[in-house]
Design an enzyme around this catalytic site. Structure first.
Site, short mmCIF file in Angstrom:
data_model
loop_
_atom_site.label_atom_id
_atom_site.label_comp_id
_atom_site.label_asym_id
_atom_site.label_seq_id
_atom_site.Cartn_x
_atom_site.Cartn_y
_atom_site.Cartn_z
N TRP A 102 0.83 -1.21 0.00
CA TRP A 102 0.00 0.00 0.00
C TRP A 102 0.86 1.26 0.00
CZ3 TRP A 102 -4.33 -1.13 -1.93
CH2 TRP A 102 -4.95 -2.35 -1.63
N ASP A 171 -2.05 6.36 6.36
CA ASP A 171 -3.05 5.43 5.83
C ASP A 171 -3.32 4.41 6.93
OD1 ASP A 171 -4.53 3.46 4.62
OD2 ASP A 171 -3.19 3.18 2.90
N LYS A 195 -12.32 -2.56 6.58
CA LYS A 195 -11.56 -3.44 7.47
C LYS A 195 -12.06 -3.33 8.91
CE LYS A 195 -8.71 -3.55 3.79
NZ LYS A 195 -7.93 -2.64 2.98
C1 LIG Z 1 -7.40 -2.09 1.86
C2 LIG Z 1 -6.39 -1.03 1.91
C3 LIG Z 1 -6.32 -0.01 0.95
C4 LIG Z 1 -7.24 0.03 -0.24
O1 LIG Z 1 -8.48 0.48 0.11
P1 LIG Z 1 -9.65 0.71 -0.96
O2 LIG Z 1 -10.77 1.11 -0.08
O3 LIG Z 1 -9.86 -0.60 -1.67
O4 LIG Z 1 -9.23 1.78 -1.89
C5 LIG Z 1 -5.35 0.97 1.11
N1 LIG Z 1 -4.50 0.95 2.15
C6 LIG Z 1 -4.53 -0.02 3.09
C7 LIG Z 1 -3.56 0.01 4.21
C8 LIG Z 1 -5.47 -1.05 2.99
O5 LIG Z 1 -5.52 -2.00 3.93
#
Ligand SMILES: *Cc1c(COP(=O)(O)O)cnc(C)c1O
Length: 360
Positions: A102, A171, A195
């Site tokens: 990511w 993030d 999540k």
């Molecule tokens: C799942 C995830 C993403 C992607 O998220 P989307 O909602 O599919 O754009 C980005 N960063 C992290 C750390 C993730 O776990």
């Protein structure tokens, strides 16, 4: 109904009590005669839902008053563009720590808008650790420093919040609300909801007010934080049902002892799985270096692809679902977010011990 334990990395398991309440309220929310899905987002019913969701989130995370909470759409990936677009200002470059999948995607996207300085990378050891901040080559002129608190695929989690002289952007998609964080250390936190918060689509942004309002004029209105902040996330129709479910999750979290309560349960859950791995005499192997092992996503390997296939098949027969690792890394991954009950992790850990005994 079959009792299953769902270890999906996302969209992921939601608290059963939340789903039951949503089911009960599906046709008639609080005597309104309407489903939340059918309500005007500007009506008094939905306004109370989003207001309570924000109030509960602020309380759970201790969000200071000078931070805006935005309920957006487009997933974490659209934040990979929105963050540089909004926060670059008259700066030219940003700093990013590369700890895996990511981070890399965020770097790739940010390069469309800014010079990206990779201050440190753990690529040299297959993204199995967090590089020591003492070695980071940060630049004082960067608009901000971006990092991923929990690399969901690699299972690598920061055990601390790094220090930064420039605004810190995180993030937090896969570990938000799983442990206490001091929000005032950040310039901006974002998270896709699927999540630890609720249904996919909803995207949460927590941003310090003084960082708003620097988007170049020719950019799309929908990509402007200021527009969403000024409209209390109602510039256009927000993802109303997802916000409602997130609100129920926040209430559920409060009943579980809030974030501290969740954090200690998450430690316990992760501890059970890492113990099963580490005490297996090499039958299972977790590639991540111990201090950086994630409390949310536990990746592990077995000795051969055949054994891994057998493990997954047997696990599924026992209703232990979605344990297959991400296609880019293979192996197994157990995602054990807030809503995964302790019982589910205990069941998986004892299955692992049993499987190792029979196949070891
Ligand atoms: C799942 C995830 C993403 C992607 O998220 P989307 O909602 O599919 O754009 C980005 N960063 C992290 C750390 C993730 O776990």
């Amino acid at each position: 109904m079959t009792q299953v334990y769902n270890f999906s990395a996302g969209p992921a398991v939601l608290p059963r009590d939340v789903l039951l309440q949503a089911q009960q309220e599906l046709l008639d929310w609080h005597g309104s005669g309407m489903s939340v899905m059918e309500m005007s987002h500007r009506g008094k019913e939905f306004m109370s839902i989003i207001h309570e969701a924000e109030t509960d989130l602020r309380q759970l995370m201790g969000i200071p008053a000078n931070y805006k909470v935005l309920f957006l759409q487009g997933g974490a990936l659209s934040q990979f563009a929105m963050v540089p677009l909004n926060l670059l200002g008259d700066k030219k470059s940003i700093d990013v720590v590369n700890t895996g999948h990511w981070s890399k995607l965020a770097i790739k996207e940010a390069r469309k808008f800014a010079e990206v300085n990779i201050v440190a990378s753990s690529e040299d050891r297959q993204y199995t650790y967090v590089p020591d901040p003492a070695s980071w080559r940060t630049s004082p002129d960067a608009a901000y420093l971006h990092y991923v608190s929990n690399e969901t695929i690699g299972g690598v989690q920061f055990p601390y919040i790094p220090d930064s002289t420039v605004p810190l952007v995180c993030d937090m998609s896969s570990d938000i609300l799983s442990r206490a964080v001091d929000v005032s250390r950040f310039g901006l936190i974002f998270a896709g909801a699927q999540k630890n918060i609720g249904p996919s689509g909803l995207t949460l942004v927590i941003v310090r007010e003084d960082l708003l309002g620097q988007l170049p004029a020719h950019m799309p209105t929908m990509y402007d934080y200021r527009v969403h902040a000024d409209a209390d996330s109602m510039y256009n129709t927000p993802p109303t049902y997802a916000i409602y479910i997130a609100g129920l999750v926040f209430k559920w979290l409060k009943q579980q002892g809030g974030v501290p309560g969740m954090a200690s349960r998450n430690e316990e859950k992760a501890g059970l799985l890492y113990h099963a791995i580490d005490s297996s005499q090499g039958f299972y192997h977790c590639p991540v270096e111990t201090p950086f092992r994630s409390r949310m996503n536990v990746p592990f390997r077995l000795g051969s692809p055949e054994l891994e296939a057998a493990f997954l098949a047997e696990a599924e027969q026992r209703n232990l679902l979605q344990l297959k690792g991400h296609r880019s890394v293979g192996g197994m991954r157990a995602s054990i977010y807030n809503a995964m009950p302790l019982e589910g992790v205990k069941t998986l850990a004892s299955f692992m011990v049993d499987f190792a005994r029979r196949h070891g």
